[in-house]
Motif scaffolding. Structure first.
Motif, PDB file in Angstrom:
ATOM      1  N   MET A   1      -0.130  13.806  16.794  1.00  0.00           N
ATOM      2  CA  MET A   1      -0.230  12.257  16.631  1.00  0.00           C
ATOM      3  C   MET A   1      -0.489  12.021  15.163  1.00  0.00           C
ATOM      4  O   MET A   1      -1.310  12.605  14.449  1.00  0.00           O
ATOM      5  CB  MET A   1      -1.317  11.841  17.511  1.00  0.00           C
ATOM      6  CG  MET A   1      -1.574  10.351  17.375  1.00  0.00           C
ATOM      7  SD  MET A   1      -2.668   9.795  18.705  1.00  0.00           S
ATOM      8  CE  MET A   1      -1.805   8.829  19.632  1.00  0.00           C
ATOM      9  N   ALA A   2       0.058  10.871  14.701  1.00  0.00           N
ATOM     10  CA  ALA A   2      -0.024  10.461  13.293  1.00  0.00           C
ATOM     11  C   ALA A   2      -1.639   9.613  13.297  1.00  0.00           C
ATOM     12  O   ALA A   2      -1.770   8.986  13.997  1.00  0.00           O
ATOM     13  CB  ALA A   2       1.170   9.453  12.848  1.00  0.00           C
ATOM     14  N   LYS A   3      -2.085   9.756  11.849  1.00  0.00           N
ATOM     15  CA  LYS A   3      -3.131   9.072  11.584  1.00  0.00           C
ATOM     16  C   LYS A   3      -2.801   7.402  11.643  1.00  0.00           C
ATOM     17  O   LYS A   3      -1.549   6.947  11.244  1.00  0.00           O
ATOM     18  CB  LYS A   3      -3.697   9.261  10.322  1.00  0.00           C
ATOM     19  CG  LYS A   3      -5.092   9.792  10.262  1.00  0.00           C
ATOM     20  CD  LYS A   3      -5.277  10.346   8.899  1.00  0.00           C
ATOM     21  CE  LYS A   3      -5.166   9.411   7.751  1.00  0.00           C
ATOM     22  NZ  LYS A   3      -5.702   9.748   6.256  1.00  0.00           N
ATOM     23  N   SER A   4      -3.469   6.426  12.165  1.00  0.00           N
ATOM     24  CA  SER A   4      -3.041   5.064  12.037  1.00  0.00           C
ATOM     25  C   SER A   4      -3.377   4.317  10.899  1.00  0.00           C
ATOM     26  O   SER A   4      -2.973   3.420  10.648  1.00  0.00           O
ATOM     27  CB  SER A   4      -3.928   4.458  13.461  1.00  0.00           C
ATOM     28  OG  SER A   4      -5.131   4.354  12.974  1.00  0.00           O
ATOM     29  N   SER A   5      -4.176   4.937   9.945  1.00  0.00           N
ATOM     30  CA  SER A   5      -4.344   4.359   8.616  1.00  0.00           C
ATOM     31  C   SER A   5      -3.934   5.348   7.627  1.00  0.00           C
ATOM     32  O   SER A   5      -4.706   6.426   7.109  1.00  0.00           O
ATOM     33  CB  SER A   5      -6.067   4.055   8.472  1.00  0.00           C
ATOM     34  OG  SER A   5      -6.024   3.807   7.461  1.00  0.00           O
ATOM     35  N   VAL A   6      -2.745   4.987   6.899  1.00  0.00           N
ATOM     36  CA  VAL A   6      -2.038   5.830   5.950  1.00  0.00           C
ATOM     37  C   VAL A   6      -2.453   5.403   4.493  1.00  0.00           C
ATOM     38  O   VAL A   6      -2.976   5.840   3.841  1.00  0.00           O
ATOM     39  CB  VAL A   6      -0.662   5.887   6.124  1.00  0.00           C
ATOM     40  CG1 VAL A   6      -0.022   6.764   4.971  1.00  0.00           C
ATOM     41  CG2 VAL A   6      -0.430   6.784   7.461  1.00  0.00           C
ATOM     42  N   ILE A   7      -2.104   3.919   4.434  1.00  0.00           N
ATOM     43  CA  ILE A   7      -2.289   3.072   3.270  1.00  0.00           C
ATOM     44  C   ILE A   7      -3.381   2.240   3.377  1.00  0.00           C
ATOM     45  O   ILE A   7      -4.505   2.476   2.837  1.00  0.00           O
ATOM     46  CB  ILE A   7      -1.026   2.614   2.532  1.00  0.00           C
ATOM     47  CG1 ILE A   7      -0.272   3.660   2.186  1.00  0.00           C
ATOM     48  CG2 ILE A   7      -1.340   1.787   1.394  1.00  0.00           C
ATOM     49  CD1 ILE A   7       1.182   3.250   1.830  1.00  0.00           C
ATOM     50  N   GLY A   9      -3.768   0.619   6.637  1.00  0.00           N
ATOM     51  CA  GLY A   9      -3.854   0.682   7.810  1.00  0.00           C
ATOM     52  C   GLY A   9      -3.114  -0.598   8.881  1.00  0.00           C
ATOM     53  O   GLY A   9      -3.335  -0.942   9.883  1.00  0.00           O
ATOM     54  N   VAL A  10      -2.359  -1.134   7.939  1.00  0.00           N
ATOM     55  CA  VAL A  10      -1.566  -2.398   8.576  1.00  0.00           C
ATOM     56  C   VAL A  10      -0.924  -2.094   9.663  1.00  0.00           C
ATOM     57  O   VAL A  10      -0.820  -2.704  10.584  1.00  0.00           O
ATOM     58  CB  VAL A  10      -1.072  -3.360   7.526  1.00  0.00           C
ATOM     59  CG1 VAL A  10       0.144  -4.415   8.125  1.00  0.00           C
ATOM     60  CG2 VAL A  10      -1.741  -3.807   6.370  1.00  0.00           C
ATOM     61  N   CYS A  11       0.251  -0.818   9.621  1.00  0.00           N
ATOM     62  CA  CYS A  11       0.891  -0.638  10.537  1.00  0.00           C
ATOM     63  C   CYS A  11       0.448  -0.111  11.740  1.00  0.00           C
ATOM     64  O   CYS A  11       0.680  -0.426  12.804  1.00  0.00           O
ATOM     65  CB  CYS A  11       2.017   0.441   9.841  1.00  0.00           C
ATOM     66  SG  CYS A  11       3.055  -0.050   8.828  1.00  0.00           S
ATOM     67  N   GLY A  12      -0.831   0.644  11.673  1.00  0.00           N
ATOM     68  CA  GLY A  12      -1.598   1.001  12.752  1.00  0.00           C
ATOM     69  C   GLY A  12      -2.190   0.078  13.582  1.00  0.00           C
ATOM     70  O   GLY A  12      -2.205   0.239  14.867  1.00  0.00           O
ATOM     71  N   LYS A  13      -2.747  -1.184  12.936  1.00  0.00           N
ATOM     72  CA  LYS A  13      -3.544  -2.052  13.589  1.00  0.00           C
ATOM     73  C   LYS A  13      -2.397  -2.827  14.056  1.00  0.00           C
ATOM     74  O   LYS A  13      -2.619  -3.270  15.306  1.00  0.00           O
ATOM     75  CB  LYS A  13      -4.234  -2.655  12.706  1.00  0.00           C
ATOM     76  CG  LYS A  13      -5.394  -2.063  12.025  1.00  0.00           C
ATOM     77  CD  LYS A  13      -6.170  -2.641  10.957  1.00  0.00           C
ATOM     78  CE  LYS A  13      -7.176  -1.780  10.306  1.00  0.00           C
ATOM     79  NZ  LYS A  13      -7.915  -2.641   9.100  1.00  0.00           N
ATOM     80  N   MET A  25       6.370   1.139  13.499  1.00  0.00           N
ATOM     81  CA  MET A  25       5.951  -0.123  12.512  1.00  0.00           C
ATOM     82  C   MET A  25       6.275   0.383  11.191  1.00  0.00           C
ATOM     83  O   MET A  25       6.575  -0.610  10.237  1.00  0.00           O
ATOM     84  CB  MET A  25       4.600  -0.569  12.566  1.00  0.00           C
ATOM     85  CG  MET A  25       4.577  -1.355  14.030  1.00  0.00           C
ATOM     86  SD  MET A  25       5.213  -2.989  13.739  1.00  0.00           S
ATOM     87  CE  MET A  25       4.804  -3.456  15.254  1.00  0.00           C
ATOM     88  N   ARG A  26       5.919   1.662  10.813  1.00  0.00           N
ATOM     89  CA  ARG A  26       6.164   2.324   9.601  1.00  0.00           C
ATOM     90  C   ARG A  26       7.543   2.302   9.064  1.00  0.00           C
ATOM     91  O   ARG A  26       7.921   1.781   7.882  1.00  0.00           O
ATOM     92  CB  ARG A  26       5.442   3.551   9.275  1.00  0.00           C
ATOM     93  CG  ARG A  26       3.948   3.190   9.385  1.00  0.00           C
ATOM     94  CD  ARG A  26       3.363   4.858   9.334  1.00  0.00           C
ATOM     95  NE  ARG A  26       2.138   4.888   9.330  1.00  0.00           N
ATOM     96  CZ  ARG A  26       1.174   5.053  10.242  1.00  0.00           C
ATOM     97  NH1 ARG A  26       1.948   6.149  11.511  1.00  0.00           N
ATOM     98  NH2 ARG A  26      -0.021   5.155  10.582  1.00  0.00           N
ATOM     99  N   VAL A  27       8.409   2.461  10.053  1.00  0.00           N
ATOM    100  CA  VAL A  27       9.955   2.605   9.674  1.00  0.00           C
ATOM    101  C   VAL A  27      10.359   1.106   9.575  1.00  0.00           C
ATOM    102  O   VAL A  27      11.133   1.124   8.750  1.00  0.00           O
ATOM    103  CB  VAL A  27      10.509   3.116  10.945  1.00  0.00           C
ATOM    104  CG1 VAL A  27      12.098   2.971  10.567  1.00  0.00           C
ATOM    105  CG2 VAL A  27      10.202   4.660  10.802  1.00  0.00           C
ATOM    106  N   ILE A  28      10.095   0.115  10.289  1.00  0.00           N
ATOM    107  CA  ILE A  28      10.324  -1.206  10.030  1.00  0.00           C
ATOM    108  C   ILE A  28      10.040  -1.791   8.796  1.00  0.00           C
ATOM    109  O   ILE A  28      10.734  -2.376   8.060  1.00  0.00           O
ATOM    110  CB  ILE A  28       9.978  -2.203  11.118  1.00  0.00           C
ATOM    111  CG1 ILE A  28      10.487  -1.889  12.508  1.00  0.00           C
ATOM    112  CG2 ILE A  28       9.951  -3.629  10.686  1.00  0.00           C
ATOM    113  CD1 ILE A  28       9.600  -2.343  13.678  1.00  0.00           C
ATOM    114  N   PHE A  29       8.640  -1.383   8.325  1.00  0.00           N
ATOM    115  CA  PHE A  29       8.193  -1.982   7.064  1.00  0.00           C
ATOM    116  C   PHE A  29       8.998  -1.078   5.894  1.00  0.00           C
ATOM    117  O   PHE A  29       9.317  -1.721   4.956  1.00  0.00           O
ATOM    118  CB  PHE A  29       6.821  -1.803   6.878  1.00  0.00           C
ATOM    119  CG  PHE A  29       6.028  -3.022   7.520  1.00  0.00           C
ATOM    120  CD1 PHE A  29       5.669  -3.964   6.645  1.00  0.00           C
ATOM    121  CD2 PHE A  29       5.430  -2.555   8.669  1.00  0.00           C
ATOM    122  CE1 PHE A  29       5.220  -5.058   7.143  1.00  0.00           C
ATOM    123  CE2 PHE A  29       4.681  -3.504   9.139  1.00  0.00           C
ATOM    124  CZ  PHE A  29       4.319  -4.813   8.486  1.00  0.00           C
TER     125      PHE A  29
END
Length: 55
Positions: A1-7, A9-13, A25-29
């Protein structure tokens, strides 16, 4: 499972709020960032909004 806060945390939240995987979400961004940079601007705006809302 990936961490939800990479830069910031916007995509995870955002993914948690919508109910999808953070990777989607990360792919979309990334795609939006490569298509004229709107993903970068959107990411920063969402970061500011989420920070102000305290989520």
């Amino acid at each position: 499972m990936a961490k939800s806060s990479v830069i910031l945390g916007v995509c995870g939240k955002l993914a948690a709020m919508v109910g999808v995987d953070a990777t989607i979400m990360r792919v979309i961004f990334v795609v939006l960032a490569l298509c004229g940079g709107i993903g970068i601007l959107g990411y920063l705006i969402l970061w500011l909004v989420l920070m102000l809302l305290g989520k």
